[in-house]
Design a protein around this motif. Structure first.
Motif, PDB file in Angstrom:
ATOM      1  N   ASN A  29      -6.727   4.328 -45.866  1.00  0.00           N
ATOM      2  CA  ASN A  29      -6.870   5.409 -44.588  1.00  0.00           C
ATOM      3  C   ASN A  29      -6.060   6.460 -44.488  1.00  0.00           C
ATOM      4  N   TYR A  30      -4.058   5.122 -44.951  1.00  0.00           N
ATOM      5  CA  TYR A  30      -3.020   6.880 -44.782  1.00  0.00           C
ATOM      6  C   TYR A  30      -2.639   7.053 -46.204  1.00  0.00           C
ATOM      7  N   TRP A  31      -3.238   6.802 -47.341  1.00  0.00           N
ATOM      8  CA  TRP A  31      -2.732   6.778 -48.776  1.00  0.00           C
ATOM      9  C   TRP A  31      -3.958   8.475 -48.800  1.00  0.00           C
ATOM     10  N   PHE A  32      -4.978   8.070 -48.234  1.00  0.00           N
ATOM     11  CA  PHE A  32      -6.170   9.394 -47.858  1.00  0.00           C
ATOM     12  C   PHE A  32      -5.399  10.372 -47.245  1.00  0.00           C
ATOM     13  N   ARG A  33      -4.943  10.266 -46.197  1.00  0.00           N
ATOM     14  CA  ARG A  33      -4.468  11.037 -45.275  1.00  0.00           C
ATOM     15  C   ARG A  33      -2.676  11.300 -45.678  1.00  0.00           C
ATOM     16  N   ARG A  34      -2.102  10.896 -45.965  1.00  0.00           N
ATOM     17  CA  ARG A  34      -0.900  11.163 -47.171  1.00  0.00           C
ATOM     18  C   ARG A  34      -1.572  12.307 -48.159  1.00  0.00           C
ATOM     19  N   HIS A  35      -2.453  12.257 -49.062  1.00  0.00           N
ATOM     20  CA  HIS A  35      -2.593  12.924 -49.999  1.00  0.00           C
ATOM     21  C   HIS A  35      -3.948  14.093 -49.180  1.00  0.00           C
ATOM     22  N   GLU A  36      -4.203  14.374 -48.379  1.00  0.00           N
ATOM     23  CA  GLU A  36      -4.866  15.056 -47.903  1.00  0.00           C
ATOM     24  C   GLU A  36      -3.628  16.175 -46.775  1.00  0.00           C
ATOM     25  N   VAL A  37      -2.980  15.444 -45.709  1.00  0.00           N
ATOM     26  CA  VAL A  37      -1.866  16.471 -45.880  1.00  0.00           C
ATOM     27  C   VAL A  37      -1.121  17.170 -46.851  1.00  0.00           C
ATOM     28  N   VAL A  38      -1.500  17.846 -48.508  1.00  0.00           N
ATOM     29  CA  VAL A  38      -0.391  18.686 -48.861  1.00  0.00           C
ATOM     30  C   VAL A  38      -1.042  19.698 -48.983  1.00  0.00           C
ATOM     31  N   TYR A  39      -2.801  18.929 -49.481  1.00  0.00           N
ATOM     32  CA  TYR A  39      -4.190  20.319 -49.216  1.00  0.00           C
ATOM     33  C   TYR A  39      -4.271  20.792 -48.233  1.00  0.00           C
TER      34      TYR A  39
END
Length: 262
Positions: A29-39
């Motif tokens: 979840n940490y890595w997913f959210r870190r990517h999602e914030v840019v989208y």
């Protein structure tokens, strides 16, 4: 008798390999959210545009872009990822191919999205030359990549074995300029106050606490698992200051409106 209202089964999640981020996995979840914030930060730049996501991975990002874009095309070399996207995200036109030979005619794409991918490529310059070729005059490249300074500090080779070359802000800018793309914005992703507090709580690095457990192959302590599961995109900041301290670099670049192919 067929039930026309029955929905097709949702495909199983792609396996974690360390090469891509997969949603819906608690430990990721940490890595997913870190990517999602840019989208989330850049998706409006795709509104009413024809968009190519070059290196679309699991496809969740391309599917987010489909909320606003006229057309979204995903491109990935991995056959399993391409099949997964076709089954799970029908709004995305999915292609399979190499990023250094983009299967598009000159000046036909409005926006190219390339998030957390360029560090995996052997010939980064060839890919960016292809981006310039297929973008329409005035078209946009949205790109993100881990900041070499903070992702693999003090190392000559990337920490992640799937990365071929990581970049700092100056190196990313140089690559884009060499490809005749004008950089109009360069910002960085970093921890906000909640994640800064979690850094302190978990021995100075919330990231290292997760990596150590993953490498050990041991069950996560309940407290760490709960902290990871609670992360949202609001726990990250995107800002232009202190760029060398950022975790990920995010650039917006444009092809000149008067560009001529050749």
């Amino acid at each position: 008798m067929n039930d026309s209202s029955a929905q097709a089964p949702v495909p199983e999640p792609l396996p974690l390999t360390g090469e891509r981020t997969v949603p819906g996995i608690a430990e990721e979840n940490y890595w997913f959210r870190r990517h999602e914030v840019v989208y989330r930060a850049l998706v409006e730049r795709c509104r009413d545009r024809t968009v190519l996501e070059a290196g679309s991975g699991e496809g969740y990002g391309a599917n987010m872009i489909a909320d606003v874009a006229t057309q979204v095309i995903g491109l990935d070399y991995d056959a399993s990822a391409a099949s997964h996207v076709r089954a799970r995200y029908p709004r995305v036109t999915m292609l399979r191919g190499n990023l250094d030979r983009l299967p598009f005619a000159d000046s036909t794409v409005d926006v190219v999205v390339n998030f957390q991918v360029i560090e995996h490529l052997w010939d980064q310059g060839a890919f960016l030359a292809e981006v310039h070729r297929i973008l329409k005059p005035g078209g946009t490249l949205l790109i993100s990549t881990p900041n070499r300074i903070t992702f693999s500090p003090g190392r000559d080779t990337p920490l992640n074995p799937f990365h071929t070359r990581e970049l700092d802000a100056a190196e990313l800018t140089e690559l884009l300029v060499d490809a005749r793309l004008e950089v109009t914005q360069l910002v960085g992703v970093r921890h906000g106050s909640t994640l800064a507090a979690l850094d302190a709580k978990h021995g100075g690095s919330f990231i290292d606490a997760q990596i150590e457990r993953a490498l050990a192959g041991e069950p996560w302590p309940t407290e760490l698992a709960e902290d990871v599961a609670a992360i949202t995109i609001d726990d990250f900041e995107i800002a232009a200051d202190r760029i060398d301290e950022s975790l990920d670099l995010v650039a917006i670049a444009h092809k000149s409106s008067t560009s001529v192919i050749g």
